[in-house]
Write a protein that holds these residues in place. Structure first.
Motif, PDB file in Angstrom:
ATOM      1  N   SER A  98       0.838  -1.183   0.008  1.00 28.86           N
ATOM      2  CA  SER A  98      -0.067   0.060   0.026  1.00 28.86           C
ATOM      3  C   SER A  98       0.867   1.239   0.062  1.00 28.86           C
ATOM      4  CB  SER A  98      -1.099   0.036   1.196  1.00 28.86           C
ATOM      5  OG  SER A  98      -0.234  -0.060   2.462  1.00 28.86           O
ATOM      6  N   CYS A  99       2.049   1.093   0.602  1.00 27.91           N
ATOM      7  CA  CYS A  99       2.974   2.212   0.586  1.00 27.91           C
ATOM      8  C   CYS A  99       3.487   2.380  -0.815  1.00 27.91           C
ATOM      9  CB  CYS A  99       4.065   1.894   1.722  1.00 27.91           C
ATOM     10  SG  CYS A  99       3.380   2.305   3.311  1.00 27.91           S
ATOM     11  N   LEU A 100       3.875   1.267  -1.565  1.00 24.38           N
ATOM     12  CA  LEU A 100       4.395   1.310  -2.811  1.00 24.38           C
ATOM     13  C   LEU A 100       3.414   2.043  -3.776  1.00 24.38           C
ATOM     14  CD1 LEU A 100       6.360  -1.793  -3.335  1.00 24.38           C
ATOM     15  CD2 LEU A 100       7.263   0.335  -3.432  1.00 24.38           C
ATOM     16  N   CYS A 101       2.107   1.544  -3.588  1.00 25.96           N
ATOM     17  CA  CYS A 101       0.946   1.918  -4.284  1.00 25.96           C
ATOM     18  C   CYS A 101       0.945   3.662  -4.272  1.00 25.96           C
ATOM     19  CB  CYS A 101      -0.418   1.515  -3.961  1.00 25.96           C
ATOM     20  SG  CYS A 101      -0.407  -0.210  -4.494  1.00 25.96           S
ATOM     21  N   ARG A 102       0.969   4.130  -2.965  1.00 19.64           N
ATOM     22  CA  ARG A 102       1.297   5.639  -2.795  1.00 19.64           C
ATOM     23  C   ARG A 102       2.029   6.200  -3.601  1.00 19.64           C
ATOM     24  NH1 ARG A 102       2.374   7.772   2.227  1.00 19.64           N
ATOM     25  NH2 ARG A 102       1.943   9.882   1.825  1.00 19.64           N
ATOM     26  N   LYS A 103       3.199   5.608  -3.557  1.00 20.60           N
ATOM     27  CA  LYS A 103       4.553   6.294  -4.227  1.00 20.60           C
ATOM     28  C   LYS A 103       4.534   6.008  -5.809  1.00 20.60           C
ATOM     29  CE  LYS A 103       7.091   6.897  -0.243  1.00 20.60           C
ATOM     30  NZ  LYS A 103       7.163   8.058   0.417  1.00 20.60           N
ATOM     31  N   SER A 104       3.994   5.014  -6.194  1.00 19.80           N
ATOM     32  CA  SER A 104       4.103   4.715  -7.693  1.00 19.80           C
ATOM     33  C   SER A 104       2.833   4.546  -8.186  1.00 19.80           C
ATOM     34  CB  SER A 104       4.832   3.462  -7.899  1.00 19.80           C
ATOM     35  OG  SER A 104       4.644   3.081  -9.184  1.00 19.80           O
ATOM     36  N   PRO A 105       2.169   5.252  -9.365  1.00 19.76           N
ATOM     37  CA  PRO A 105       0.970   5.325  -9.899  1.00 19.76           C
ATOM     38  C   PRO A 105       0.960   3.981 -10.629  1.00 19.76           C
ATOM     39  CG  PRO A 105       1.711   7.349 -10.421  1.00 19.76           C
ATOM     40  CD  PRO A 105       2.926   6.627  -9.720  1.00 19.76           C
ATOM     41  N   GLY A 106       2.091   3.516 -11.207  1.00 16.36           N
ATOM     42  CA  GLY A 106       2.206   2.191 -12.254  1.00 16.36           C
ATOM     43  C   GLY A 106       1.986   1.054 -11.237  1.00 16.36           C
ATOM     44  N   ILE A 107       2.566   1.115 -10.307  1.00 17.27           N
ATOM     45  CA  ILE A 107       2.429  -0.227  -9.145  1.00 17.27           C
ATOM     46  C   ILE A 107       0.721  -0.250  -8.817  1.00 17.27           C
ATOM     47  CG2 ILE A 107       2.862  -1.285  -7.062  1.00 17.27           C
ATOM     48  CD1 ILE A 107       5.577  -0.514  -7.247  1.00 17.27           C
ATOM     49  N   ARG A 108       0.406   0.916  -8.663  1.00 21.37           N
ATOM     50  CA  ARG A 108      -1.000   1.078  -7.990  1.00 21.37           C
ATOM     51  C   ARG A 108      -2.037   0.694  -9.122  1.00 21.37           C
ATOM     52  NH1 ARG A 108      -4.405   3.241  -4.545  1.00 21.37           N
ATOM     53  NH2 ARG A 108      -6.318   4.232  -5.265  1.00 21.37           N
ATOM     54  N   ARG A 109      -1.727   0.896 -10.417  1.00 21.57           N
ATOM     55  CA  ARG A 109      -2.433   0.430 -11.590  1.00 21.57           C
ATOM     56  C   ARG A 109      -2.533  -0.868 -11.693  1.00 21.57           C
ATOM     57  NH1 ARG A 109      -0.665   3.906 -14.965  1.00 21.57           N
ATOM     58  NH2 ARG A 109       0.706   2.861 -16.019  1.00 21.57           N
ATOM     59  N   ILE A 110      -1.454  -1.515 -11.415  1.00 25.20           N
ATOM     60  CA  ILE A 110      -1.138  -3.193 -11.553  1.00 25.20           C
ATOM     61  C   ILE A 110      -1.872  -3.795 -10.434  1.00 25.20           C
ATOM     62  CG2 ILE A 110       0.445  -4.984 -11.154  1.00 25.20           C
ATOM     63  CD1 ILE A 110       2.522  -3.197 -12.692  1.00 25.20           C
ATOM     64  N   LEU A 111      -1.795  -3.353  -9.354  1.00 23.09           N
ATOM     65  CA  LEU A 111      -2.416  -3.924  -7.999  1.00 23.09           C
ATOM     66  C   LEU A 111      -3.971  -3.495  -7.875  1.00 23.09           C
ATOM     67  CD1 LEU A 111       0.342  -3.804  -5.343  1.00 23.09           C
ATOM     68  CD2 LEU A 111      -0.403  -5.747  -6.310  1.00 23.09           C
ATOM     69  N   CYS A 112      -4.172  -2.314  -8.177  1.00 19.80           N
ATOM     70  CA  CYS A 112      -5.608  -1.774  -7.793  1.00 19.80           C
ATOM     71  C   CYS A 112      -6.425  -1.640  -8.922  1.00 19.80           C
ATOM     72  CB  CYS A 112      -5.834  -0.342  -6.612  1.00 19.80           C
ATOM     73  SG  CYS A 112      -4.748  -0.868  -5.183  1.00 19.80           S
ATOM     74  N   GLY A 113      -5.958  -1.389 -10.041  1.00 14.25           N
ATOM     75  CA  GLY A 113      -6.561  -1.292 -11.468  1.00 14.25           C
ATOM     76  C   GLY A 113      -7.151   0.202 -11.420  1.00 14.25           C
ATOM     77  N   ASN A 114      -7.729   0.549 -12.504  1.00 16.26           N
ATOM     78  CA  ASN A 114      -8.152   1.979 -12.684  1.00 16.26           C
ATOM     79  C   ASN A 114      -9.328   2.150 -12.451  1.00 16.26           C
ATOM     80  OD1 ASN A 114      -5.661   3.145 -13.502  1.00 16.26           O
ATOM     81  ND2 ASN A 114      -5.950   2.331 -15.736  1.00 16.26           N
ATOM     82  N   PRO A 115     -10.145   3.446 -12.055  1.00 19.75           N
ATOM     83  CA  PRO A 115     -11.348   3.660 -12.150  1.00 19.75           C
ATOM     84  C   PRO A 115     -12.104   3.503 -13.458  1.00 19.75           C
ATOM     85  CG  PRO A 115     -10.298   5.383 -10.946  1.00 19.75           C
ATOM     86  CD  PRO A 115      -9.334   4.610 -11.487  1.00 19.75           C
ATOM     87  N   CYS A 116     -13.124   3.156 -13.660  1.00 22.68           N
ATOM     88  CA  CYS A 116     -13.740   2.926 -15.196  1.00 22.68           C
ATOM     89  C   CYS A 116     -14.828   3.578 -15.185  1.00 22.68           C
ATOM     90  CB  CYS A 116     -13.821   1.112 -15.470  1.00 22.68           C
ATOM     91  SG  CYS A 116     -12.414   0.395 -15.298  1.00 22.68           S
TER      92      CYS A 116
END
Lengths: 126, 226
Positions: free
Chosen positions: B74-92
């Motif tokens: 979750s800390c990595l997701c906060r720092k990196s949008p790329g990792i966030r996209r991979i782990l959490c996906g995008n709003p659609c």
């Protein structure tokens, strides 16, 4: 940020603890196995008193480490080892020579299984 | 039995500690990784409880590992949008200008009925009112209405009502919550004074006392509680 460092610390503790556990079990299994190998050699040379002494030595070593092993290894595996020691002792007292070697081999197998259950390998992971 | 009791207490403490450690988000909206951790934690916690032959560490170590990795991710997701996209996906965006986007619905394996249900749960009954409907990364549907369909607010009428502020509990079941009291800049004397003004002589008779930033005091006596 505190939480991040706490998570890092927790992971480091888990990894270090896992590594220590692996080393401790490996060390214990090696020591017990060495005694059992010598006991098997003694049985093959018909030197039963020496075999009994080595088996007692291995058992004492196991009993010394049993509290730690109980905390990290499944009781089923430890039961196999306990049973192995009991059978081997019985066999050395009044068993046939071929049974004595077999019982000791089975005990060694049970002891080696303690390490096999913890070993980091593809077999265990998959 | 006593062993089971102790093991249960230890696993319970570990799960509570772990969930507190991962934060409040875990309890409400769940992202993909949080959901995965939650279902795994429940399974892991039950293993050492059901089988006493399994060492307690056999449940605690995977639990600690999962929760620590979750916090790191979750800390990595906060720092990196790329990792966030991979782990959490995008709003659609599934609704644009009052019309469904069939391709996006197909991609999300949602039917129009599912989205309509989400709209109804948000209090929206007409598709034409919707400017944008977005399926967020936690699976919830956010709805943005056309400007002329949005609820009327005081500022639309050029009104400026007083702020109500946030009410904090000062006394709960006869006990003063000192942290809130200090936050509001009050002391025990002031609280007792307010009680006496309302005919209450002892704090024990107070069930609840709250105060907001605008000095609006709410007081309920013990006997008034139903």
């Amino acid at each position: 940020m505190k939480r991040l460092w706490a998570a890092v610390l927790l992971l480091v503790c888990v990894i270090a603890g896992g590594w220590y556990n692996l080393c401790a079990i490996s060390d214990t299994v090696d020591q017990i196995s060495d005694s059992l190998v010598q006991a098997t050699d003694a049985v093959e040379q018909d030197n039963l008193p020496k075999a009994s002494r080595l088996l007692e030595q291995a058992h004492a070593l196991y009993l010394d480490k049993e509290p730690y092993l109980s905390a990290v290894v499944s009781e089923k595996l430890l039961d196999e080892v306990r049973l192995g020691f009991a059978r081997s002792k019985q066999s050395l007292r009044n068993g046939k020579p071929e049974d004595q070697a077999t019982e000791l081999a089975e005990l060694r197998q049970a002891v080696d299984d303690l390490l096999r259950s913890e070993a980091v390998g593809l077999g265990n992971i998959l | 039995m006593f062993l089971l009791f102790i093991r249960t207490l230890l696993v319970y403490a570990a799960v509570i500690g772990g969930l507190r450690f991962t934060g409040k988000r875990q309890l409400g909206e769940l992202s993909t990784s949080e959901f995965a951790v939650t279902i795994l934690v429940s399974e892991l916690a039950s293993i050492p409880l059901q089988d006493t032959a399994t060492p307690l560490l056999g449940g605690i170590v995977p639990l600690a590992t999962l929760l620590a990795v979750e916090v790191l991710l979750s800390c990595l997701c906060r720092k990196s949008p790329g990792i966030r996209r991979i782990l959490c996906g995008n709003p659609c965006i599934v609704i644009r200008n009052g019309k469904f986007d069939p391709n996006m619905l197909r991609l999300l394996r949602l039917s129009p009925e599912d989205v309509l249900e989400g709209l109804r749960m948000q209090g929206v009954s007409r598709m034409e009112d919707v400017l944008c409907g977005i399926v967020e990364t936690n699976g919830q549907l956010s709805v943005i209405l056309h400007a002329d369909r949005q609820p009327l607010t005081p500022s639309d009428c050029l009104l400026h009502p007083d702020e109500t502020g946030m009410a904090l509990v000062l006394v709960s079941e006869g006990k003063i919550l000192r942290r809130n009291m200090e936050q509001l800049g009050r002391d025990e004397q002031w609280i007792l004074q307010q009680c006496r003004r309302r005919g209450i002589s002892s704090l024990k008779d107070v069930y609840l006392m709250t105060l907001d930033d605008q000095n609006n005091l709410f007081l309920q006596r013990q006997e008034e509680s139903v």
